[in-house]
Design a protein around this motif. Structure first.
Motif, PDB file in Angstrom:
ATOM      1  N   ALA A 139       0.829  -1.205   0.000  1.00  0.00           N
ATOM      2  CA  ALA A 139       0.000   0.000   0.000  1.00  0.00           C
ATOM      3  C   ALA A 139       0.868   1.262   0.000  1.00  0.00           C
ATOM      4  O   ALA A 139       0.539   2.248  -0.672  1.00  0.00           O
ATOM      5  N   VAL A 140       1.988   1.237   0.725  1.00  0.00           N
ATOM      6  CA  VAL A 140       2.892   2.396   0.725  1.00  0.00           C
ATOM      7  C   VAL A 140       3.458   2.611  -0.673  1.00  0.00           C
ATOM      8  O   VAL A 140       3.496   3.736  -1.168  1.00  0.00           O
ATOM      9  N   THR A 141       3.875   1.530  -1.346  1.00  0.00           N
ATOM     10  CA  THR A 141       4.438   1.692  -2.697  1.00  0.00           C
ATOM     11  C   THR A 141       3.404   2.330  -3.624  1.00  0.00           C
ATOM     12  O   THR A 141       3.750   3.173  -4.442  1.00  0.00           O
ATOM     13  N   ARG A 142       2.152   1.944  -3.483  1.00  0.00           N
ATOM     14  CA  ARG A 142       1.087   2.525  -4.321  1.00  0.00           C
ATOM     15  C   ARG A 142       0.911   4.011  -4.028  1.00  0.00           C
ATOM     16  O   ARG A 142       0.754   4.817  -4.948  1.00  0.00           O
ATOM     17  N   ARG A 143       0.922   4.367  -2.731  1.00  0.00           N
ATOM     18  CA  ARG A 143       0.768   5.780  -2.372  1.00  0.00           C
ATOM     19  C   ARG A 143       1.933   6.619  -2.897  1.00  0.00           C
ATOM     20  O   ARG A 143       1.773   7.800  -3.161  1.00  0.00           O
ATOM     21  N   LEU A 144       3.100   6.004  -3.050  1.00  0.00           N
ATOM     22  CA  LEU A 144       4.266   6.706  -3.584  1.00  0.00           C
ATOM     23  C   LEU A 144       4.240   6.799  -5.108  1.00  0.00           C
ATOM     24  O   LEU A 144       5.065   7.481  -5.699  1.00  0.00           O
ATOM     25  N   GLY A 145       3.318   6.074  -5.740  1.00  0.00           N
ATOM     26  CA  GLY A 145       3.239   6.084  -7.201  1.00  0.00           C
ATOM     27  C   GLY A 145       4.150   5.074  -7.871  1.00  0.00           C
ATOM     28  O   GLY A 145       4.396   5.156  -9.080  1.00  0.00           O
ATOM     29  N   MET A 146       4.640   4.107  -7.108  1.00  0.00           N
ATOM     30  CA  MET A 146       5.518   3.083  -7.676  1.00  0.00           C
ATOM     31  C   MET A 146       4.689   2.094  -8.486  1.00  0.00           C
ATOM     32  O   MET A 146       3.499   1.922  -8.241  1.00  0.00           O
ATOM     33  N   ARG A 147       5.350   1.434  -9.446  1.00  0.00           N
ATOM     34  CA  ARG A 147       4.634   0.430 -10.240  1.00  0.00           C
ATOM     35  C   ARG A 147       5.338  -0.919 -10.130  1.00  0.00           C
ATOM     36  O   ARG A 147       6.567  -1.000 -10.048  1.00  0.00           O
ATOM     37  N   LEU A 148       4.542  -1.966 -10.120  1.00  0.00           N
ATOM     38  CA  LEU A 148       5.059  -3.330 -10.063  1.00  0.00           C
ATOM     39  C   LEU A 148       5.752  -3.647 -11.379  1.00  0.00           C
ATOM     40  O   LEU A 148       5.155  -3.507 -12.444  1.00  0.00           O
ATOM     41  N   VAL A 149       7.029  -4.061 -11.300  1.00  0.00           N
ATOM     42  CA  VAL A 149       7.776  -4.371 -12.518  1.00  0.00           C
ATOM     43  C   VAL A 149       8.246  -5.818 -12.567  1.00  0.00           C
ATOM     44  O   VAL A 149       8.632  -6.297 -13.634  1.00  0.00           O
ATOM     45  N   GLU A 150       8.215  -6.518 -11.429  1.00  0.00           N
ATOM     46  CA  GLU A 150       8.683  -7.903 -11.442  1.00  0.00           C
ATOM     47  C   GLU A 150       8.111  -8.660 -10.251  1.00  0.00           C
ATOM     48  O   GLU A 150       7.985  -8.111  -9.154  1.00  0.00           O
ATOM     49  N   VAL A 151       7.763  -9.915 -10.484  1.00  0.00           N
ATOM     50  CA  VAL A 151       7.404 -10.849  -9.428  1.00  0.00           C
ATOM     51  C   VAL A 151       8.510 -11.889  -9.415  1.00  0.00           C
ATOM     52  O   VAL A 151       8.930 -12.371 -10.462  1.00  0.00           O
ATOM     53  N   PHE A 152       9.022 -12.215  -8.226  1.00  0.00           N
ATOM     54  CA  PHE A 152      10.176 -13.109  -8.123  1.00  0.00           C
ATOM     55  C   PHE A 152      10.033 -14.026  -6.915  1.00  0.00           C
ATOM     56  O   PHE A 152       9.146 -13.841  -6.086  1.00  0.00           O
ATOM     57  N   ARG A 153      10.902 -14.995  -6.823  1.00  0.00           N
ATOM     58  CA  ARG A 153      11.039 -15.860  -5.641  1.00  0.00           C
ATOM     59  C   ARG A 153      12.396 -15.576  -5.028  1.00  0.00           C
ATOM     60  O   ARG A 153      13.404 -15.541  -5.730  1.00  0.00           O
ATOM     61  N   THR A 154      12.422 -15.363  -3.717  1.00  0.00           N
ATOM     62  CA  THR A 154      13.699 -15.105  -3.058  1.00  0.00           C
ATOM     63  C   THR A 154      14.531 -16.383  -3.053  1.00  0.00           C
ATOM     64  O   THR A 154      13.986 -17.470  -2.867  1.00  0.00           O
ATOM     65  N   PRO A 155      15.825 -16.276  -3.277  1.00  0.00           N
ATOM     66  CA  PRO A 155      16.660 -17.476  -3.385  1.00  0.00           C
ATOM     67  C   PRO A 155      16.671 -18.352  -2.132  1.00  0.00           C
ATOM     68  O   PRO A 155      16.627 -19.571  -2.244  1.00  0.00           O
ATOM     69  N   MET A 156      16.703 -17.744  -0.958  1.00  0.00           N
ATOM     70  CA  MET A 156      16.828 -18.562   0.255  1.00  0.00           C
ATOM     71  C   MET A 156      15.479 -19.042   0.776  1.00  0.00           C
ATOM     72  O   MET A 156      15.292 -20.224   0.992  1.00  0.00           O
ATOM     73  N   SER A 157      14.540 -18.132   0.973  1.00  0.00           N
ATOM     74  CA  SER A 157      13.263 -18.520   1.579  1.00  0.00           C
ATOM     75  C   SER A 157      12.257 -19.041   0.564  1.00  0.00           C
ATOM     76  O   SER A 157      11.258 -19.635   0.936  1.00  0.00           O
ATOM     77  N   LYS A 158      12.525 -18.793  -0.730  1.00  0.00           N
ATOM     78  CA  LYS A 158      11.630 -19.204  -1.820  1.00  0.00           C
ATOM     79  C   LYS A 158      10.258 -18.560  -1.723  1.00  0.00           C
ATOM     80  O   LYS A 158       9.287 -19.049  -2.284  1.00  0.00           O
ATOM     81  N   GLN A 159      10.165 -17.431  -1.008  1.00  0.00           N
ATOM     82  CA  GLN A 159       8.891 -16.722  -0.922  1.00  0.00           C
ATOM     83  C   GLN A 159       8.726 -15.801  -2.121  1.00  0.00           C
ATOM     84  O   GLN A 159       9.695 -15.333  -2.699  1.00  0.00           O
ATOM     85  N   GLU A 160       7.482 -15.542  -2.468  1.00  0.00           N
ATOM     86  CA  GLU A 160       7.202 -14.641  -3.582  1.00  0.00           C
ATOM     87  C   GLU A 160       7.409 -13.201  -3.136  1.00  0.00           C
ATOM     88  O   GLU A 160       6.996 -12.812  -2.047  1.00  0.00           O
ATOM     89  N   GLY A 161       8.044 -12.440  -3.999  1.00  0.00           N
ATOM     90  CA  GLY A 161       8.259 -11.028  -3.727  1.00  0.00           C
ATOM     91  C   GLY A 161       7.883 -10.192  -4.928  1.00  0.00           C
ATOM     92  O   GLY A 161       7.708 -10.708  -6.034  1.00  0.00           O
ATOM     93  N   HIS A 162       7.760  -8.909  -4.689  1.00  0.00           N
ATOM     94  CA  HIS A 162       7.443  -7.948  -5.745  1.00  0.00           C
ATOM     95  C   HIS A 162       8.533  -6.891  -5.794  1.00  0.00           C
ATOM     96  O   HIS A 162       8.992  -6.420  -4.756  1.00  0.00           O
TER      97      HIS A 162
END
Length: 174
Positions: A139-162
């Motif tokens: 929500a903070v990124t949206r309020r700042l006007g940022m845009r989603l450019v990539e969805v990824f998996r973290t190498p160690m935890s394998k969790q999804e990130g943006h």
């Protein structure tokens, strides 16, 4: 309805801020997307020292965030992306706030100050790396006007990130 953001002040972290950060982040809710448990004071001592070096070298860092009464409530700022994976060579913005201060606009207010400072330092764009489940930070990124450019998996935890991006150049359409 847009409400006024709270007053926040940012300062280069001091040695004492390592203890303050440890205290305000010693909460499983705060650490949910940062390993799930509190870090040792020594981790914050190293982090505050590294941020002082960043400020001296780059003119920006993860600053200590203070509320209206000058109490430490978290940190926000920017640093070169520190990992061997992800947006290498880019400047990452980020924030972490003590639980008692969530939902009051502090992270957004402090992140806006961060954007002003990194823009003044000549940084052309920033990224924010956010766990895909961290709805508050998204929500903070949206309020700042940022845009989603990539969805990824973290190498160690394998969790999804943006990965969110914001172009800071005056002529950008981002």
């Amino acid at each position: 309805m847009n409400r006024a953001l709270p007053v926040v002040r940012l300062r280069v972290p001091t040695d004492e801020d390592a203890f303050a950060w440890h205290r305000v982040f010693d909460d499983p809710d705060v650490m949910e997307f940062h390993g799930g448990k509190s870090a040792e004071v020594s981790a914050y001592e190293e982090l505050t020292a590294r941020q002082r070096r960043h400020d001296a070298e780059y003119g920006f860092c993860f600053w200590t965030m203070l509320d209206e009464s000058d109490q430490v409530i978290g940190f926000t700022g920017a640093q070169p992306w520190p990992q061997d994976w992800g947006p290498k060579g880019e400047i990452e913005i980020g924030w972490r706030l003590g639980r008692a201060h969530w939902g009051q606009g502090y992270a957004t207010a402090a992140a806006e100050l961060t954007l002003e400072r990194v823009r003044a330092a000549g940084v052309p764009s920033v990224v924010a790396m956010v766990n895909a489940r961290n709805e508050r930070s998204i929500a903070v990124t949206r309020r700042l006007g940022m845009r989603l450019v990539e969805v990824f998996r973290t190498p160690m935890s394998k969790q999804e990130g943006h990965c969110y991006r914001l172009d800071l150049r005056p002529d950008s359409t981002d």
